[in-house]
Design a protein around this motif. Structure first.
Motif: not given
Length: 190
Positions: A24-50
């Motif tokens: 994304x940083x090398x091949x698009x017009x995006x200046x910065x990529x933020x990896x947003x850590x999601x505490x709880x995805x509403x479409x996924x189970x929370x089991x075995x989530x570190x």
């Protein structure tokens, strides 16, 4: 500044995530990529989530000193479960000078119609989609706000990595070395 928001559980963050972020940083017009850590995805189970802070630490270790990629814990202070539309609104309020682009895999684009306020997201934000092997993109691939990227496709998933760890198999090279060391030292996913 144009910021690509790459949301994920990152349970654990793996080489595939980092290759996409770098692409994304090398091949698009995006200046910065933020990896947003999601505490709880509403479409996924929370089991075995570190724990949240451990997944954030893994993302920081994976990024290392890369200047164009950042770890974000923005959703840690928002209500759970995390809805992307709420996070996007919050970020727009905090950073009015930034332009935010949602980054997602083709597997998510196919089910995007299940997301809260997905029409509003499509109306107000660009979405960059990287293809995932074995997944069709669905009808939204033609939407004016959606850009399909020709990014590398890898058959790596966090589920596969967790399963291998549980079986006592090495995940070296599937995750960055520093992440592998953290997983082993904390005995995660065993």
């Amino acid at each position: 500044m144009k910021i690509g928001l790459f949301f994920g559980s990152f349970n654990p963050v793996h080489t595939g995530h980092m290759i996409i972020a770098n692409f994304l940083g090398n091949h698009t017009d995006i200046d910065e990529v933020w990896l947003v850590v999601t505490p709880q995805n509403p479409l996924k189970q929370k089991s075995n989530l570190a724990p949240d802070h451990v997944r954030l630490d893994m993302v920081r270790l994976a990024i290392g000193d890369h200047p164009g990629i950042k770890a974000s814990d923005i959703e840690f202070s928002l209500p759970i479960p995390s809805y992307t539309i709420d996070t996007l609104k919050h970020l727009d309020m905090i950073y009015p000078d930034h332009q935010f682009v949602l980054v997602m895999g083709g597997d998510n684009l196919k089910i995007f119609h299940k997301w809260k306020a997905y029409e509003q997201i499509l109306e107000q934000f660009e979405i960059y989609v990287y293809k995932r092997p074995g997944y069709r993109l669905g009808p939204l691939k033609e939407h004016a706000s959606v850009t399909i990227l020709n990014a590398p496709q890898l058959m790596i998933s966090a589920t596969y990595i967790r399963e291998n760890i549980k079986l006592g198999k090495s995940v070296r090279y599937l995750v960055p070395e520093a992440v592998n060391e953290l997983i082993m030292s904390k005995k995660l996913y065993q």
